[in-house]
Design an enzyme around this catalytic site. Structure first.
Site, short mmCIF file in Angstrom:
data_model
loop_
_atom_site.label_atom_id
_atom_site.label_comp_id
_atom_site.label_asym_id
_atom_site.label_seq_id
_atom_site.Cartn_x
_atom_site.Cartn_y
_atom_site.Cartn_z
N CYS A 240 1.05 -1.20 0.06
CA CYS A 240 -0.01 0.04 -0.11
C CYS A 240 0.86 1.24 0.01
CB CYS A 240 -0.79 -0.06 1.21
SG CYS A 240 -2.08 1.39 1.40
N ASN A 249 1.58 -8.69 -0.90
CA ASN A 249 0.46 -9.64 -0.25
C ASN A 249 1.52 -11.01 -0.48
OD1 ASN A 249 -1.24 -7.72 -1.77
ND2 ASN A 249 -2.28 -8.68 -0.12
P1 HMG Z 1 -9.82 13.70 -0.44
O1 HMG Z 1 -9.06 14.56 -1.16
O2 HMG Z 1 -10.06 13.57 0.91
O3 HMG Z 1 -11.46 13.65 -1.34
O4 HMG Z 1 -9.80 11.88 -1.11
P2 HMG Z 1 -12.17 14.90 -1.72
O5 HMG Z 1 -13.81 14.58 -1.60
O6 HMG Z 1 -12.06 16.18 -0.87
O7 HMG Z 1 -11.78 15.33 -3.03
C1 HMG Z 1 -10.66 15.85 -3.50
C2 HMG Z 1 -10.37 15.58 -4.96
O8 HMG Z 1 -10.24 14.26 -5.22
C3 HMG Z 1 -11.31 16.13 -5.84
O9 HMG Z 1 -10.60 16.34 -7.18
C4 HMG Z 1 -12.27 14.97 -6.13
O10 HMG Z 1 -12.86 14.95 -7.70
C5 HMG Z 1 -11.14 13.74 -6.18
P3 HMG Z 1 -10.35 18.14 -7.45
O11 HMG Z 1 -11.64 18.77 -7.41
O12 HMG Z 1 -9.18 18.30 -6.26
O13 HMG Z 1 -9.67 17.80 -8.86
N1 HMG Z 1 -11.83 12.35 -5.96
C6 HMG Z 1 -11.71 11.48 -6.63
N2 HMG Z 1 -11.38 11.16 -8.00
C7 HMG Z 1 -11.47 9.88 -8.36
N3 HMG Z 1 -11.89 8.81 -7.90
C8 HMG Z 1 -12.54 9.29 -6.43
C9 HMG Z 1 -12.34 10.59 -6.05
N4 HMG Z 1 -12.73 11.07 -4.92
C10 HMG Z 1 -12.32 12.04 -4.83
N5 HMG Z 1 -13.11 8.06 -5.97
C11 HMG Z 1 -9.78 9.87 -1.24
C12 HMG Z 1 -10.37 10.92 -0.56
C13 HMG Z 1 -10.38 8.51 -0.72
C14 HMG Z 1 -10.51 9.78 -2.70
C15 HMG Z 1 -8.38 9.65 -1.62
O14 HMG Z 1 -8.04 9.80 -0.05
C16 HMG Z 1 -7.72 8.48 -2.20
O15 HMG Z 1 -8.15 8.57 -3.46
N6 HMG Z 1 -6.95 7.92 -1.59
C17 HMG Z 1 -6.27 6.49 -2.22
C18 HMG Z 1 -6.45 5.46 -1.18
C19 HMG Z 1 -6.02 4.23 -1.87
O16 HMG Z 1 -6.28 4.00 -3.06
N7 HMG Z 1 -5.17 3.51 -1.02
C20 HMG Z 1 -4.68 2.30 -1.47
C21 HMG Z 1 -5.78 1.26 -1.40
S1 HMG Z 1 -6.31 0.71 0.15
C22 HMG Z 1 -5.13 -0.75 0.31
O17 HMG Z 1 -4.13 -0.73 -0.17
C23 HMG Z 1 -5.42 -1.59 1.78
C24 HMG Z 1 -5.91 -3.07 1.39
O18 HMG Z 1 -5.11 -3.85 0.39
C25 HMG Z 1 -6.08 -3.68 2.47
C26 HMG Z 1 -4.74 -3.66 3.32
O19 HMG Z 1 -3.75 -4.49 3.10
O20 HMG Z 1 -4.86 -3.08 4.48
C27 HMG Z 1 -7.59 -3.01 0.76
MG MG Z 2 -3.46 -4.69 0.84
#
Ligand code: HMG
Ligand code: MG
Length: 302
Positions: A240, A249
């Protein structure tokens, strides 16, 4: 509880595996990887995520990848959706399952999805409602259930708290994730037990990163508890972006080797899976993270 006779594996390689890659991976390569995984007998594939491309640029081609996949009957394709914006974008790609992802650690929730645990649940609730209304299955990923890169060890009570919140908003299945791979079997067992206070054994899976080489041991203790669903990543790809130092993983090939060796069915053809892992490792110009694949490839070339 007896050990399951059949296990379902979800390959999260195309998503968890590739999300952190610095070098661009073309959509065509991701699509080919998905095709190879389904050809190897994987029936569950986590394809991509509909997150902000500013946060995770590697997943910006989510729609293209979903559109390029030739779907096979009997295979389910899941995608990550952190909020309604992501869900609405994902909907057009017709996923079989969506994943909302929260954390048992407050600090990790902030770093990963930019909000508190309570706020994340508020964001997920309408996503879950909309998905279920559209007949899409909802899984929840619970990060940092044993340890957090920012807060250290995580108490089982916090896992139980998160699992209860997920259940409360209608999440149908939860994955107990060891995001940074620090867990050892008894700690993982406690995190599983905390989750099982809210979810049936059939609605819980393990998601173990292998940073400290503990993932197979953690898989085994979960199997002994009756858990029969696990996430794994072909060639052990991944990590991540918001969990510094965390590696991929557990390799799907290693889990399949373990399971088949124990007489547990997976429906997966290990040789074909090894070829899929070789395909993506060759593309990334990296050695496979799978010990079993490495050993079996060495044997093939002898
Ligand atoms: P934010 O900045 O708090 O969101 O992000 P916001 O609602 O304030 O929006 C800000 C900007 O983001 C805006 O764009 C929105 O349009 C855009 P701007 O006006 O600045 O151009 N936006 C989006 N764009 C595309 N798709 C969306 C989206 N939402 C908002 N869905 C957010 C909040 C969650 C979106 C951000 O923090 C984010 O994308 N984080 C990435 C998290 C991620 O992908 N992490 C890795 C996956 S999790 C993982 O790997 C763990 C797992 O494997 C289990 C484990 O191992 O633990 C699952
Ligand atoms: Mg993971």
């Amino acid at each position: 509880m007896s050990i399951p006779t059949r296990v379902k594996l979800v390959d999260v390689g195309p998503r968890d595996g590739l999300q952190n890659e610095k070098q661009p991976v073309p959509a065509a390569v991701k699509i080919e990887l998905v095709h190879r995984l389904q050809d190897a007998g994987l029936t569950e594939i986590e394809v991509t995520s509909f997150v902000s491309p500013k946060w995770v640029p590697q997943m910006a081609d989510n729609t293209e990848v979903m559109a390029g996949i030739q779907r096979q009957a009997g295979v389910r394709y899941s995608v990550l959706t952190p909020n309604l914006q992501g869900f609405e974008a994902a909907l057009k790609s017709k996923p079989d399952e969506i994943v909302v992802f929260g954390a048992a650690s407050e600090a990790f929730s902030q770093k990963n999805i930019n909000c508190s645990i309570a706020e994340s649940i508020e964001r997920f609730a309408p996503v879950v409602q909309a998905a279920r209304a559209a007949g899409i299955y909802v899984r929840g990923a619970m990060s940092c259930t044993v340890g957090c890169p920012y807060e250290g060890e995580i108490a089982p009570a916090r896992v139980s708290y998160l699992a209860g919140l997920m259940k409360g908003i209608g999440v149908q299945h939860v994955g107990v994730a060891d995001t940074i791979g620090v867990g050892t079997p008894l700690k993982v067992q406690r995190a599983m037990e905390a989750t099982l206070k809210h979810y049936d054994i059939n609605d819980v899976s393990g998601h173990f990163h292998d940073t400290y080489g503990q993932a197979l041991a953690n898989t085994l203790i979960s199997l002994q508890m009756g858990v029969w669903q696990f996430d794994a990543s072909v060639a052990g790809l991944g990590g991540c972006p918001y969990a510094k130092g965390a590696t991929g993983n557990v390799a799907t090939e290693d889990v399949v080797y373990l399971l088949h060796g124990m007489g547990i069915e997976t429906g997966i053809d290990l040789d074909k899976l090894i070829d899929a892992g070789k395909f993506i490792s060759d593309f990334l110009q990296r050695k496979s993270g799978s010990r079993a694949a490495t050993a079996l490839l060495n044997k093939r070339s002898n």
